[in-house]
Design an enzyme around this catalytic site. Sequence first.
Site, PDB file in Angstrom:
ATOM      1  N   CYS A  15      -1.978 -10.799  -6.070  1.00  0.00           N
ATOM      2  CA  CYS A  15      -1.023 -10.136  -7.156  1.00  0.00           C
ATOM      3  C   CYS A  15      -0.127 -10.985  -7.753  1.00  0.00           C
ATOM      4  O   CYS A  15       0.512 -10.620  -8.600  1.00  0.00           O
ATOM      5  CB  CYS A  15      -0.212  -9.138  -6.330  1.00  0.00           C
ATOM      6  SG  CYS A  15       1.110  -9.628  -5.044  1.00  0.00           S
ATOM      7  N   CYS A  62       3.245  -6.565   0.625  1.00  0.00           N
ATOM      8  CA  CYS A  62       4.612  -7.129   0.300  1.00  0.00           C
ATOM      9  C   CYS A  62       5.550  -7.481   1.176  1.00  0.00           C
ATOM     10  O   CYS A  62       6.197  -8.229   1.273  1.00  0.00           O
ATOM     11  CB  CYS A  62       4.960  -5.727  -0.661  1.00  0.00           C
ATOM     12  SG  CYS A  62       4.180  -4.900  -1.921  1.00  0.00           S
TER      13      CYS A  62
HETATM   14 FE1  FES Z   1       2.123  -7.934  -4.227  1.00  0.00          FE
HETATM   15 FE2  FES Z   1       4.268  -6.421  -3.771  1.00  0.00          FE
HETATM   16  S1  FES Z   1       2.652  -6.132  -5.233  1.00  0.00           S
HETATM   17  S2  FES Z   1       3.830  -8.442  -3.247  1.00  0.00           S
END
Ligand code: FES
Length: 164
Positions: free
Chosen positions: A36, A109
């Site tokens: 991400c 996360c």
């Molecule tokens: Fe990757 Fe939260 S979406 S750390």
Amino acid sequence: MNEDLQKRIQAALANPQNMGELADADAIGTVGNSDCGEMLRMWVKFKQQDGKRVIDRATFQSFGCETAIAVASLATELIRGKTAEEALALKPEELAGELGPLPPMKIHCSQLVEGALRSALSPQAETCAKPTESTKSAVTSTAPTLLDSFSKPKEGGVKIQFLD
Ligand code: FES
């Protein structure tokens, strides 16, 4: 994400705790998630208490999503007063504290926060020399902000330029 969780995240973000670098930290940990693109850095300062070395303060900076910031805010409060071993024993869902269980797509996360903590508290963690007047700039250069890491390469290092 359910509405209750969204509200708890927003409440944590409305008053985030322990954001920013800690100039006199004893250890620093940085971790990134290549999927991400989020990054999180954590600074930890210890103190002696009742004959034990416990976490006095922990702070963080994040190029991360709201959930990672909310978890880091809660986790830096949660680990205060714990030994490094006690903090390392906490699972990602415990670090998320009052946010409660995270949906599967958001579990990474809290793992980002756990990773930064692990990076800071592991025996190989970056440690910081105690600053003196003559070494303050050197210490600063070993503990740059996340933004510095991207924009100011270390001497002799390579500056990474991201392509469009
Ligand atoms: Fe990757 Fe939260 S979406 S750390």
